[in-house]
Structure formats: structure tokens, C-alpha cells
Design a protein around this motif. Structure first.
Motif, short mmCIF file in Angstrom:
data_model
loop_
_atom_site.label_atom_id
_atom_site.label_comp_id
_atom_site.label_asym_id
_atom_site.label_seq_id
_atom_site.Cartn_x
_atom_site.Cartn_y
_atom_site.Cartn_z
N ASN A 88 -1.58 0.76 -0.61
CA ASN A 88 -2.15 1.82 0.22
C ASN A 88 -2.83 1.27 1.46
O ASN A 88 -2.62 1.77 2.58
CB ASN A 88 -3.15 2.63 -0.61
CG ASN A 88 -3.41 4.01 -0.05
OD1 ASN A 88 -2.47 4.74 0.26
ND2 ASN A 88 -4.67 4.38 0.08
N ASN A 91 -0.29 -0.15 3.82
CA ASN A 91 0.69 0.87 4.20
C ASN A 91 2.14 0.44 3.95
O ASN A 91 2.98 0.46 4.86
CB ASN A 91 0.50 1.30 5.65
CG ASN A 91 1.23 2.60 5.97
OD1 ASN A 91 1.72 3.27 5.06
ND2 ASN A 91 1.32 2.93 7.24
N TRP A 93 3.96 2.27 2.30
CA TRP A 93 4.67 3.54 2.26
C TRP A 93 5.52 3.75 3.51
O TRP A 93 6.70 4.14 3.42
CB TRP A 93 3.69 4.70 2.10
CG TRP A 93 2.50 4.40 1.24
CD1 TRP A 93 1.18 4.46 1.61
CD2 TRP A 93 2.50 4.00 -0.14
NE1 TRP A 93 0.36 4.11 0.55
CE2 TRP A 93 1.14 3.83 -0.54
CE3 TRP A 93 3.50 3.76 -1.08
CZ2 TRP A 93 0.76 3.44 -1.82
CZ3 TRP A 93 3.13 3.37 -2.37
CH2 TRP A 93 1.78 3.21 -2.72
N ASP A 94 4.94 3.52 4.69
CA ASP A 94 5.66 3.72 5.94
C ASP A 94 6.52 2.52 6.32
O ASP A 94 7.44 2.64 7.13
CB ASP A 94 4.68 4.02 7.08
CG ASP A 94 4.04 5.40 6.94
OD1 ASP A 94 4.67 6.29 6.33
OD2 ASP A 94 2.90 5.57 7.41
N ALA A 95 6.20 1.36 5.75
CA ALA A 95 6.97 0.15 6.08
C ALA A 95 8.37 0.20 5.47
O ALA A 95 9.31 -0.37 6.03
CB ALA A 95 6.22 -1.09 5.60
N PRO A 97 11.65 2.29 4.76
CA PRO A 97 12.25 3.53 5.29
C PRO A 97 12.47 4.55 4.18
O PRO A 97 12.84 4.20 3.06
CB PRO A 97 13.58 3.06 5.88
CG PRO A 97 13.88 1.76 5.21
CD PRO A 97 12.55 1.13 4.90
N LEU A 98 12.22 5.83 4.51
CA LEU A 98 12.39 6.89 3.51
C LEU A 98 13.84 6.98 3.07
O LEU A 98 14.13 7.27 1.90
CB LEU A 98 11.91 8.22 4.08
CG LEU A 98 11.76 9.38 3.10
CD1 LEU A 98 10.83 9.03 1.95
CD2 LEU A 98 11.26 10.63 3.82
N LYS A 110 6.45 -6.60 8.28
CA LYS A 110 5.85 -5.32 8.69
C LYS A 110 4.42 -5.17 8.16
O LYS A 110 3.54 -4.67 8.88
CB LYS A 110 6.71 -4.16 8.20
CG LYS A 110 7.88 -3.82 9.09
CD LYS A 110 8.46 -2.46 8.72
CE LYS A 110 9.43 -1.98 9.76
NZ LYS A 110 9.89 -0.60 9.50
N HIS A 143 12.67 3.30 -1.50
CA HIS A 143 11.69 4.24 -2.06
C HIS A 143 12.24 4.86 -3.35
O HIS A 143 13.45 4.99 -3.54
CB HIS A 143 11.40 5.37 -1.07
CG HIS A 143 10.25 5.09 -0.17
ND1 HIS A 143 8.94 4.98 -0.61
CD2 HIS A 143 10.21 4.91 1.18
CE1 HIS A 143 8.14 4.76 0.43
NE2 HIS A 143 8.88 4.70 1.53
N VAL A 151 4.82 9.39 1.64
CA VAL A 151 5.37 9.69 2.97
C VAL A 151 5.52 11.19 3.14
O VAL A 151 5.16 11.75 4.19
CB VAL A 151 6.73 8.99 3.15
CG1 VAL A 151 7.30 9.31 4.54
CG2 VAL A 151 6.61 7.49 2.95
N PRO A 154 1.46 12.95 2.90
CA PRO A 154 0.59 11.83 3.25
C PRO A 154 -0.88 12.00 2.88
O PRO A 154 -1.60 11.01 2.76
CB PRO A 154 0.77 11.68 4.76
CG PRO A 154 1.36 12.97 5.22
CD PRO A 154 2.16 13.50 4.08
N ARG A 157 -2.63 9.94 0.17
CA ARG A 157 -3.23 8.63 0.46
C ARG A 157 -4.76 8.75 0.51
O ARG A 157 -5.47 7.79 0.20
CB ARG A 157 -2.72 8.10 1.80
CG ARG A 157 -1.22 8.03 1.92
CD ARG A 157 -0.79 7.48 3.27
NE ARG A 157 0.61 7.76 3.54
CZ ARG A 157 1.30 7.23 4.55
NH1 ARG A 157 0.70 6.37 5.37
NH2 ARG A 157 2.57 7.54 4.74
#
Length: 427
Positions: A88, A91, A93-95, A97-98, A110, A143, A151, A154, A157
Motif C-alpha cells: 500500500n 503503491n 496497485w498502480d505499478a 497494469p490493470l 517502478k 492483478h 485500483v 481506490p 486504500r
């Protein structure tokens, strides 16, 4: 037949009932794929879901046995906290790709952590289906539904950040807090959170006052995000209020919304009950947010008064004094003081309406519900030296505050995460 097979049969029956409902409603069956839908909260399957969770937990405990459950299980649970906190804060989560995947090397670049550490963290998180390898032996990560929710939604988080950065450290310090302050489990500035973050300062309002310090602005913003996310649950929706109490029977009543923040509950009720008027009360710094949030069509019926609920209540003789999720933040002596400021302003027949959680008898509710609500009670203890309450606890609190308050009952429809507790001032 052995207990293990009985549990297994019950698990199968619950799973079949849930899948049958999903097929009937053309709802895809949830999976761990990143684009999977989440299990719906349909009332028709709540019972089956709770039974499934209860049986799975019991089967897991029996299969492991007490020793393994308490040792291996505890080690794993502790390091769920370790790993999710790192994911968390850095991050992950954003690193990732979905859609698609990323190599460990690129992911490490990243999040700015050593690749070897990233591999160790994800090897553990994958045991909870939080991220996954693209295939066996693959050097790439993708993911899952468990990681993708960070993601897609959000604000979750914020909950994780609050739990792991404020509550988790304070949990460890509850025994030290009890020893340090001679087992005082009531004063708001003598909690596990107080011991962890402001041991040498006895704030009148405890953690809330510490939160208000300028250096904690990011914590306040995160906590607000966490609360907003929780309120999005159908079980916690304001719209449930309409089915929980006969508001229309109040007629042309004035309702004082004590600690009402920006006034969202008053707006919800004002739209539905045009004969009523509402006075929202909160600290002076909230007024700007209230003024911005108030719908223009409600200007004449919903007003704001700056007020600290530990001080004398300025609105005398209102028909209704209302509080939502206020008193669970305070232990009985402090909660009684808040109520006493209201009874001093009441007239005979004035109503006290509380919107709060109510702990069910442990033997009368499904085990997952008892565990969740008991966990919320521990949350109050750790953060605030406060408590969740049973019906009997609420009755005792009202009597402690003012014996002229007559308990009228509790209203809580099935599937709603809070109750209406009603009392009337006898004068």
C-alpha cells in the motif's frame, strides 16, 4: 458421520445455493481473475453466505488443530499486515497494469525497491491471491480480483492505510497502555492509540484532538476517505433510515442533528419529510463545508449551529435530538456527559434518537457477524478507549445519563448495519 464431513456437506449445500441464485439472476460466478465481479450483497443469499463463512472457518480450525491454528496462523496473519502495508505505501496497485502484466524487474523499478525484496513480498501476498504470476514459472506479475480492487475502488486504500498505520501499531500497545495508566479503559487519552502517538499529552478529546493537529492533516483526509468508502456499502446507506423509523409521525418537528458534520443525514430526511426542520450542529470549522454541501432548496429548513456536544445544548425544547455514530466513540462516562447536555435542554416528550451499532447476543447471531462486530468493538477500544454496545449496554447508558430517559426500543431491519435506538424524556 464425523464432524468434518458434516461441515463439508454444509459447505457444499451453501455453495450450491449461492451459485443457483447467481445463475438465476444471470450474475457471473466470482473468481480470482482481475476482471471478476464481486459477490453481490443480495438479501436472498445472505444466510447462505454467512453459513458458508462459518463452516469454512470451523473446518479450517479443526483441520489445523489448536496448535497450528494459533502458531502458523498467527505468524501468517501478522505478516499479512507487514506485506499489505508495504504494498500500500509503495503503491504496487498502480505499478502493475490493470490489464496485462509487468516483469519483476520493471515492477521493482517502478516502486523503487530491490527486485529480490519485491519477489519475496509478492511470493507471500500471492498466498492470499493478492497478485499472481502470469503462468507457472513466469517472470511476470498480473492483478487478481483481490489486488485489482485497490485500483477499481481506490478509497479502500484509505481503510488499509488507517488500519495499518494508526490502528495496527496501537493494537500492540494496548497492554502497555493498560499498565501505564493503571488499567484505565475509559479515558479517551489513555488508549492504545494514545500510548503509541501521544503518551505524554492528556488531550481532553483524546485521539480526535490529536488528529486535529496540523501535522496530522493527511491522517484526517485518509480517515474521511475510509469512512466515505464504508458508507457506500448498502448495509450502511443513509436511505435505510426511512425504513427504520416512522419519521412522518413526528409531524412538524424540529430535529437537532448533534455532531451532524456537513449535514448529509439531515438533507436525506428533509427531502422526504417536508414538514420537519433540521438544525445541524458541529464544530465551527465544519460550517464552511456545511454551507458548500447544503442544497439550495433546503436553505429554509436545514440550518447550522456551531456547537461542542460536551457543552450546554443551545437549542431548548426541540422535539427530537438525533446522533449518528457519535456515542460509540466514547466510553460510558463521556457518553453520559454528552447525553446529559441534551436532557438538560429537553422538554417532556422530547425524543432522543440514536443511530448506532448494536452488538447481538453471541449465541443469537451468525459467527461472522459476531466476529465483525466484536472486531469493531476492539477498534473502539484501541483507538479511543470507547466501545460498541449491546441492547442492555444502551439501556444502562441511558439510565446512567438520566433516569428520566425512558427506553422505547431498538429498530433494525435485516441486512442493515446499524440500528435506531429510541428514548423519550419523561420530564
Amino acid at each position: 458421520m464425523g464432524h468434518l464431513t458434516d461441515l463439508a456437506k454444509s459447505i457444499l449445500a451453501s455453495a450450491e445455493a449461492i451459485e443457483a441464485h447467481l445463475e438465476k439472476t444471470n450474475t457471473p460466478i466470482p473468481s480470482f481473475e482481475a476482471d471478476s465481479n464481486i459477490m453481490p450483497d443480495d438479501m436472498e443469499i445472505i444466510g447462505a453466505k454467512l453459513q458458508l463463512q462459518t463452516d469454512l472457518q470451523d473446518l479450517d480450525m479443526l483441520a489445523l488443530g489448536p496448535r497450528e491454528f494459533l502458531t502458523a496462523g498467527m505468524i501468517g496473519n501478522v505478516h499479512d499486515v507487514t506485506v499489505i502495508n508495504v504494498l500500500n505505501q509503495f503503491n504496487f496497485w498502480d505499478a502493475v497494469p490493470l490489464k496485462g502484466s509487468i516483469t519483476y524487474a520493471d515492477l521493482a523499478s517502478k516502486v523503487k525497491l530491490p527486485e529480490a525484496l519485491v519477489r519475496r513480498l509478492l511470493r507471500f501476498s500471492m498466498t492470499r491471491h493478492m497478485f499472481a504470476s502470469t503462468s507457472s514459472g513466469s517472470d511476470s506479475v498480473k492483478h487478481t480480483s483481490v489486488s485489482a480492487i485497490f485500483v477499481l475502488q481506490p478509497q479502500i486504500r484509505c481503510i488499509i492505510g488507517h488500519q495499518l498505520e494508526e490502528i495496527a501499531p496501537a493494537c500492540i500497545n494496548v497492554p502497555q497502555a493498560l499498565r501505564h495508566w493503571n488499567n484505565d479503559a475509559e479515558h479517551p487519552s489513555k488508549s492504545g492509540c494514545a500510548y503509541t502517538f501521544f503518551k505524554d499529552t492528556l488531550y481532553e478529546a483524546g485521539t480526535f484532538e490529536w488528529f486535529g493537529k496540523p501535522e496530522n492533516a493527511y491522517r484526517v483526509e485518509r480517515f474521511a476517505g475510509a469512512m466515505n468508502y464504508m458508507m457506500q456499502s448498502p448495509a450502511m446507506s443513509f436511505t435505510n433510515l426511512h425504513n427504520m423509523y416512522d419519521w412522518r409521525a413526528l409531524g412538524a418537528a424540529t430535529l437537532v442533528d448533534v455532531g451532524g458534520s456537513e449535514g448529509h443525514i439531515s438533507y436525506e430526511l428533509a427531502r422526504a419529510y417536508p414538514d420537519m426542520k433540521f438544525i445541524v450542529q458541529d464544530l465551527p470549522e465544519v460550517q464552511a463545508s456545511f454551507d458548500k454541501a447544503r442544497p439550495s432548496e433546503l436553505d429554509s429548513r436545514v440550518s447550522f449551529t456551531a456547537h461542542n456536544f460536551f457543552k450546554e445544548q443551545p437549542v431548548k425544547g426541540a422535539e427530537v435530538y438525533f446522533m449518528k455514530h457519535i456515542l460509540h466513540d466514547w466510553s460510558d462516562p463521556w457518553a453520559a456527559k454528552i447525553i446529559q447536555q441534551l436532557t438538560a435542554a429537553m422538554k417532556p416528550g422530547s425524543k432522543l434518537i440514536l443511530c448506532e451499532g448494536v452488538l447481538p447476543p453471541a449465541d443469537k447471531a451468525p459467527a461472522p457477524i459476531v466476529r465483525l462486530l466484536s472486531a469493531l468493538d476492539m477498534q473502539m477500544l484501541v483507538a479511543l478507549n470507547a466501545k460498541e454496545r449491546t441492547v442492555e449496554d444502551w439501556q444502562a447508558l441511558l439510565k446512567l445519563a438520566d433516569e428520566r430517559l425512558v427506553f422505547k426500543g431498538v429498530h433494525q431491519p435485516p441486512g442493515v448495519g446499524f440500528a435506531i435506538i429510541e428514548a423519550e424524556f419523561a420530564g
